[in-house]
Design a protein around this motif. Structure first.
Motif, PDB file in Angstrom:
ATOM      1  N   LYS A 160       0.829  -1.205   0.000  1.00 54.70           N
ATOM      2  CA  LYS A 160       0.000   0.000   0.000  1.00 54.70           C
ATOM      3  C   LYS A 160       0.869   1.263   0.000  1.00 54.70           C
ATOM      4  O   LYS A 160       0.566   2.224  -0.712  1.00 54.70           O
ATOM      5  CB  LYS A 160      -0.912  -0.015   1.242  1.00 54.70           C
ATOM      6  N   ARG A 161       1.948   1.240   0.783  1.00 54.63           N
ATOM      7  CA  ARG A 161       2.833   2.409   0.810  1.00 54.63           C
ATOM      8  C   ARG A 161       3.519   2.600  -0.539  1.00 54.63           C
ATOM      9  O   ARG A 161       3.727   3.722  -0.986  1.00 54.63           O
ATOM     10  CB  ARG A 161       3.893   2.256   1.914  1.00 54.63           C
ATOM     11  N   ALA A 162       3.876   1.508  -1.193  1.00 56.83           N
ATOM     12  CA  ALA A 162       4.526   1.611  -2.498  1.00 56.83           C
ATOM     13  C   ALA A 162       3.567   2.080  -3.577  1.00 56.83           C
ATOM     14  O   ALA A 162       4.008   2.553  -4.627  1.00 56.83           O
ATOM     15  CB  ALA A 162       5.120   0.260  -2.891  1.00 56.83           C
ATOM     16  N   ALA A 163       2.274   1.954  -3.334  1.00 55.03           N
ATOM     17  CA  ALA A 163       1.287   2.402  -4.308  1.00 55.03           C
ATOM     18  C   ALA A 163       0.853   3.838  -4.077  1.00 55.03           C
ATOM     19  O   ALA A 163      -0.034   4.338  -4.772  1.00 55.03           O
ATOM     20  CB  ALA A 163       0.064   1.483  -4.255  1.00 55.03           C
ATOM     21  N   THR A 164       1.472   4.514  -3.121  1.00 59.89           N
ATOM     22  CA  THR A 164       1.118   5.902  -2.792  1.00 59.89           C
ATOM     23  C   THR A 164       2.149   6.844  -3.401  1.00 59.89           C
ATOM     24  O   THR A 164       3.348   6.672  -3.213  1.00 59.89           O
ATOM     25  CB  THR A 164       1.072   6.100  -1.265  1.00 59.89           C
ATOM     26  N   SER A 165       1.678   7.833  -4.151  1.00 58.95           N
ATOM     27  CA  SER A 165       2.578   8.838  -4.737  1.00 58.95           C
ATOM     28  C   SER A 165       1.895  10.196  -4.684  1.00 58.95           C
ATOM     29  O   SER A 165       0.714  10.313  -5.027  1.00 58.95           O
ATOM     30  CB  SER A 165       2.909   8.479  -6.190  1.00 58.95           C
ATOM     31  N   PRO A 166       2.597  11.248  -4.214  1.00 57.24           N
ATOM     32  CA  PRO A 166       3.993  11.274  -3.751  1.00 57.24           C
ATOM     33  C   PRO A 166       4.157  10.572  -2.410  1.00 57.24           C
ATOM     34  O   PRO A 166       3.199  10.364  -1.684  1.00 57.24           O
ATOM     35  CB  PRO A 166       4.286  12.764  -3.636  1.00 57.24           C
ATOM     36  N   THR A 167       5.396  10.220  -2.112  1.00 59.13           N
ATOM     37  CA  THR A 167       5.702   9.451  -0.915  1.00 59.13           C
ATOM     38  C   THR A 167       6.849  10.086  -0.135  1.00 59.13           C
ATOM     39  O   THR A 167       7.771  10.636  -0.750  1.00 59.13           O
ATOM     40  CB  THR A 167       6.086   8.004  -1.291  1.00 59.13           C
ATOM     41  N   PRO A 168       6.821  10.024   1.190  1.00 60.47           N
ATOM     42  CA  PRO A 168       7.963  10.517   1.980  1.00 60.47           C
ATOM     43  C   PRO A 168       9.002   9.439   2.270  1.00 60.47           C
ATOM     44  O   PRO A 168       9.970   9.689   2.982  1.00 60.47           O
ATOM     45  CB  PRO A 168       7.291  10.979   3.278  1.00 60.47           C
ATOM     46  N   ASP A 169       8.803   8.221   1.735  1.00 57.03           N
ATOM     47  CA  ASP A 169       9.667   7.101   2.100  1.00 57.03           C
ATOM     48  C   ASP A 169      11.126   7.359   1.762  1.00 57.03           C
ATOM     49  O   ASP A 169      12.024   7.096   2.571  1.00 57.03           O
ATOM     50  CB  ASP A 169       9.189   5.825   1.403  1.00 57.03           C
ATOM     51  N   TYR A 170      11.392   7.863   0.551  1.00 56.36           N
ATOM     52  CA  TYR A 170      12.781   8.091   0.148  1.00 56.36           C
ATOM     53  C   TYR A 170      13.409   9.220   0.966  1.00 56.36           C
ATOM     54  O   TYR A 170      14.588   9.149   1.334  1.00 56.36           O
ATOM     55  CB  TYR A 170      12.850   8.439  -1.337  1.00 56.36           C
ATOM     56  N   VAL A 171      12.617  10.254   1.230  1.00 49.99           N
ATOM     57  CA  VAL A 171      13.129  11.383   2.004  1.00 49.99           C
ATOM     58  C   VAL A 171      13.494  10.938   3.417  1.00 49.99           C
ATOM     59  O   VAL A 171      14.505  11.375   3.986  1.00 49.99           O
ATOM     60  CB  VAL A 171      12.094  12.518   2.039  1.00 49.99           C
ATOM     61  N   LEU A 172      12.697  10.046   3.984  1.00 49.56           N
ATOM     62  CA  LEU A 172      12.990   9.531   5.320  1.00 49.56           C
ATOM     63  C   LEU A 172      14.161   8.554   5.292  1.00 49.56           C
ATOM     64  O   LEU A 172      15.032   8.587   6.163  1.00 49.56           O
ATOM     65  CB  LEU A 172      11.752   8.842   5.894  1.00 49.56           C
TER      66      LEU A 172
END
Length: 417
Positions: A160-172
């Motif tokens: 579910k997180r990978a299907a969300t854009s934009p995402t803060p994952d890379y920034v974190l």
């Protein structure tokens, strides 16, 4: 006294027309200057600004899963992330995997999911290969029977997180942080922290190289500025010639000189100064030596350009009034040269922040700078999102350093020559 007949009164049509003609001339000159600079502006936008902007935008983009599995993305967006999704979501997963496999996008999705959890690639590939040709009565038990991991809520939350854009994952992830299953932000375990130590190491190496360049470059700049013009010009060649030599060649030369069987260790052993070769390469020492040698000319030229404008008469006057030579140098000569020192330090520090070739060739396993990690993400891991996030932090840090330096030293008042 009567006004001359030919003089225009204030507010008269003649004076208003003169102002209008002057403004038109200024606008015409500005337009001509803009047209002359337009090719350079277009070149900078297309080859410098736009690529950097696209790379930084990658730090929040997350398009692999949404572009390859749009129906599953919409279903996951409506899912409350509790437990395991319903039968319809499992059916959409099977359909999405089949479509991604047929379109050749399954590898892209698997690589993206592998960033979240290393075992995800094998899960997606195994599931796609094992999909039955005919649709089963229920996809949920069929997929769970195919691989028990589909019954794990954590797997679905990651999807579910990978299907969300934009995402803060890379920034974190670029600062060793992550989103927990509860939705809060937490740091990764200390033994898994990679990027924060790399940022600290990059700043430390850059500051050390800047200090070394200042200590070595200031006396050389003073010598060049105070020698007769003929001698100064000859010595200036030794400062300028390195700019004509490839950076890779200079770094490779240091690799040959510093290795255990290299020239430096051979000379030291031959003179009896050391009994064993000194560790001068594949460590922090090699990185500092190589970067200092390469960046030293920038410091020398920045300081020299300011020292040339400082008259030696001031020093002689201070000494004639009874000042000690060191006191005269420290209180009379050094202050006017501080703008050059500030310009050189800023230039060397900013250049050192983004260095890649020299640390890669001369450094060891514990000397990676942030530019090397960016290169690994783009060339080896193909994780452009994380590379964009690391680049964004590097750009932000450089901008913050510029702001602080400008407030403390006043870089807008520094003279670069």
């Amino acid at each position: 006294m009567p006004t001359p007949a030919h003089a225009a009164a204030p507010g008269s049509p003649t004076r208003a027309g003169g102002r209008e003609s002057f403004q038109k001339a200024r606008r015409r000159a500005s337009l001509q200057a803009l047209l002359l600079a337009l090719p350079l502006i277009v070149f900078l936008l297309s080859t410098f600004i736009a690529p950097i902007a696209l790379l930084l935008a990658r730090s929040v983009q997350n398009r692999e899963v949404p572009d390859s599995m749009p129906a599953l993305t919409r279903a996951l967006d409506a899912w409350n992330a509790r437990g395991v999704p319903d039968e319809q979501t499992f059916a959409l997963l099977a359909s999405g995997l089949r479509q991604a496999q047929q379109s050749g996008q399954l590898g892209t999705v698997a690589r993206r999911m592998n960033f979240a959890q290393p075992e995800f690639r094998s899960l997606l590939m195994r599931t796609a290969r094992g999909l039955p040709t005919d649709a089963p009565p229920a996809w949920k038990p069929a997929l769970i029977e195919l691989d028990e991991r589909w019954n794990s809520p954590e797997i679905w939350r990651l999807l579910k997180r990978a299907a969300t854009s934009p995402t803060p994952d890379y920034v974190l992830a670029a600062v060793d942080a992550q989103v927990t299953p509860a939705g809060s932000i937490a740091s990764v375990p200390e033994n898994a922290s990679v990027y924060r130590p790399a940022f600290v190491r990059t700043i430390s190496i850059s500051a050390t190289v800047t200090l070394l360049c200042l200590l070595l470059g200031y006396p050389v700049a003073w010598l060049l500025a105070n020698l007769p013009a003929k001698s100064s010009n000859r010595l200036m060649l030794f400062v300028i010639v390195p700019f004509w030599t490839s950076l890779l060649v200079r770094t490779t030369a240091w690799y040959v000189l510093l290795q255990p069987g290299g020239v430096i260790n051979s000379v030291l052993s031959g003179l009896g100064l050391v009994s064993h070769p000194l560790p001068l390469v594949f460590n922090r020492t090699g990185v500092l030596i190589g970067m200092t040698h390469i960046l030293l000319p920038y410091m020398i030229l920045a300081i020299y350009s300011v020292m040339k404008s400082v008259s030696p008469v001031y020093m002689r006057a201070a000494q004639s009034l009874g000042a000690h030579p060191f006191t005269a140098f420290y209180r009379i000569y050094v202050p006017p040269t501080l703008p050059g020192v500030g310009a050189g330090c800023f230039l060397v520090f900013v250049l050192a922040l983004g260095y890649y070739i020299t640390p890669a060739l001369l450094g060891g396993a514990g000397d990676e700078m942030i530019s090397q990690l960016i290169a690994i993400q783009t060339n080896t891991q193909l994780n452009w999102g994380l590379a964009g996030a690391l680049s964004a932090y590097l750009v932000i840090f450089t901008a913050v350093f510029y702001f602080l330096f400008n407030r403390i030293v006043g870089i807008d008042r520094l003279r670069f020559g």
